[in-house]
Design an enzyme around this catalytic site. Structure first.
Site, PDB file in Angstrom:
ATOM      1  N   LYS A 180       0.852  -1.202   0.000  1.00  0.00           N
ATOM      2  CA  LYS A 180       0.000   0.000   0.000  1.00  0.00           C
ATOM      3  C   LYS A 180       0.885   1.248   0.000  1.00  0.00           C
ATOM      4  CE  LYS A 180      -2.898  -3.346   1.181  1.00  0.00           C
ATOM      5  NZ  LYS A 180      -3.746  -4.100   0.301  1.00  0.00           N
TER       6      LYS A 180
HETATM    7  C1  LIG Z   1      -4.325  -5.361   1.354  1.00  0.00           C
HETATM    8  C2  LIG Z   1      -5.762  -5.489   1.569  1.00  0.00           C
HETATM    9  C3  LIG Z   1      -6.292  -6.036   2.749  1.00  0.00           C
HETATM   10  C4  LIG Z   1      -5.422  -6.675   3.805  1.00  0.00           C
HETATM   11  O1  LIG Z   1      -4.535  -5.790   4.400  1.00  0.00           O
HETATM   12  P1  LIG Z   1      -3.465  -6.345   5.457  1.00  0.00           P
HETATM   13  O2  LIG Z   1      -2.973  -5.116   6.147  1.00  0.00           O
HETATM   14  O3  LIG Z   1      -2.389  -7.029   4.671  1.00  0.00           O
HETATM   15  O4  LIG Z   1      -4.174  -7.268   6.373  1.00  0.00           O
HETATM   16  C5  LIG Z   1      -7.664  -6.044   2.916  1.00  0.00           C
HETATM   17  N1  LIG Z   1      -8.488  -5.541   1.977  1.00  0.00           N
HETATM   18  C6  LIG Z   1      -8.021  -5.028   0.822  1.00  0.00           C
HETATM   19  C7  LIG Z   1      -8.982  -4.467  -0.170  1.00  0.00           C
HETATM   20  C8  LIG Z   1      -6.646  -4.995   0.572  1.00  0.00           C
HETATM   21  O5  LIG Z   1      -6.194  -4.503  -0.597  1.00  0.00           O
END
Ligand SMILES: *Cc1c(COP(=O)(O)O)cnc(C)c1O
Length: 374
Positions: A180
């Site tokens: 992210k």
């Molecule tokens: C990356 C992601 C998650 C999970 O995030 P983590 O911090 O790795 O648990 C959940 N929902 C969406 C839409 C994502 O892109």
């Protein structure tokens, strides 16, 4: 090889982490509190509760609403699988709704047909950073007493109707995974305007303790904690929060650079007849993932990914569809035709802060070659 993504981390983040280590307080403490306050303010929310990931944040959001066995929560299948899994964690049933092709997101029109008298919540995902039209979904759900939770894992820095995504959210969960825009290694946050929920979420992430470990330590007087309910250990560390604070201070520059690179991609891709993710009319994306639509009569996704790899470009398949994964074998679902085309006919191109224009040119010429020779 041009990678699809590279986290943007510098010396300042390294120093901030080192400072947290040298302070002698590495678990959840003052830096987590500061990060919560700063992050919540940046997305226009009153309260932030830092957690170990977006996945654990989504779990707590569903849990705090009292959702459990026999209840249904509407989710898009087109999402990282954690979205649907978080509903299963509380014993409830994820119900897949289709998406619209333009944004990759749920809309009121795709949610409406799957609502039942057991629907307790809708989990709206701002997929790949593209804001979903949350107001329209709230207008559908709120009169029926259905909660709208936001999976904002990808959406830090995206906007909706002139405000940050997350402003006015009942409960929104964020991710700080390196994939992210803002990263703490692993990490997440739940934001809300509800003070009582914020207190409960803080308790739920820390074993149900009546006083947090940090408050007991720094409080000065003797306090014996109580364990008020069965809860979890979903805490973030102060080392992570220290990194997060530096990352947060860079966000405006990061978003501006991504939007600049995305505009340049649009121009170059137009030239070869390829369309790509763009801002919806009601908001702006942070371009967390830059997906393109494969031309209809051209090569398939795997051929395109291999063609790009042969030419030194690392791309990724489009966003996954959870209902097609073995973990959801046999899970009942209405047909999801738009989701199935979207996941099969999109590809994610490299986009990251330090991507250069000449690398970008190389990506587009590799794509043009691949589409015309495969
Ligand atoms: C990356 C992601 C998650 C999970 O995030 P983590 O911090 O790795 O648990 C959940 N929902 C969406 C839409 C994502 O892109």
């Amino acid at each position: 090889m041009i990678p699809v993504m590279r986290p943007f981390l510098g010396e300042e983040e390294a120093l901030a982490a080192a400072e947290a280590v040298r302070s002698g307080w590495v678990a959840q403490g003052p830096r987590v509190r500061e990060f919560e306050e700063s992050f919540a303010a940046s997305v226009g929310a009153l309260h932030g509760v830092a957690v170990s990931s977006c996945t654990t944040g989504l779990h707590l959001a569903v849990h705090v609403l009292g959702i459990g066995p026999g209840d249904e929560v509407v989710v898009p299948s087109l999402s990282f699988i954690a979205t649907a899994n978080s509903v299963r964690y509380v014993g409830a049933t994820p119900v897949f709704a289709d998406i619209e092709a333009e944004t990759g997101n749920l809309t009121a029109a795709t949610v409406e047909p799957v609502l039942t008298d057991r629907t307790r919540a809708v989990m709206v995902v701002h997929q790949a950073g593209v804001p979903a039209d949350v107001d329209a979904i709230k207008a559908l759900c709120e009169p029926r007493g259905i909660a709208v939770i936001e999976d904002a894992a990808c959406a830090s820095g995206s906007t909706y109707k002139g405000k940050p995504v997350g402003a006015g959210a009942l409960l929104a969960a964020w991710s700080f995974h390196p994939r992210k825009l803002l990263t703490t290694g692993e990490g997440g946050m739940v934001t809300t305007d509800d003070a009582d929920w914020a207190v409960r979420l803080k308790r739920l992430r820390e074993h149900g303790m009546s006083v947090s470990a940090a408050d007991r330590h720094h409080g000065g007087s003797a306090v014996i904690e109580q364990y008020l309910e069965t809860a979890f250990n979903y805490r973030m560390t102060d080392i992570q929060a220290a990194v997060g604070l530096v990352q947060l201070s860079r966000m405006d520059a990061v978003i501006a650079r991504r939007r600049e690179l995305a505009a340049r991609y649009h121009e170059l891709l137009d030239g070869i007849g390829v369309s790509a993710v763009t801002d919806p009319e009601y908001g702006t994306t942070n371009y967390q993932s830059f997906w393109i639509r494969l031309p209809e009569d051209g090569p398939d996704q795997l051929q395109v990914l291999s063609g790009l790899a042969e030419r030194g470009v690392s791309a990724r398949r489009g966003i996954m569809a959870s209902h097609l994964e073995p973990a959801y074998d046999g899970h009942p679902s209405a047909p999801l035709p738009v989701t199935e085309v979207f996941t099969a006919r999109t590809v994610i191109l490299p986009l990251f802060h330090e991507l250069t224009e000449s690398e970008q040119d190389k990506v587009v010429s590799a794509l043009a070659d691949t589409l015309h020779t495969s």
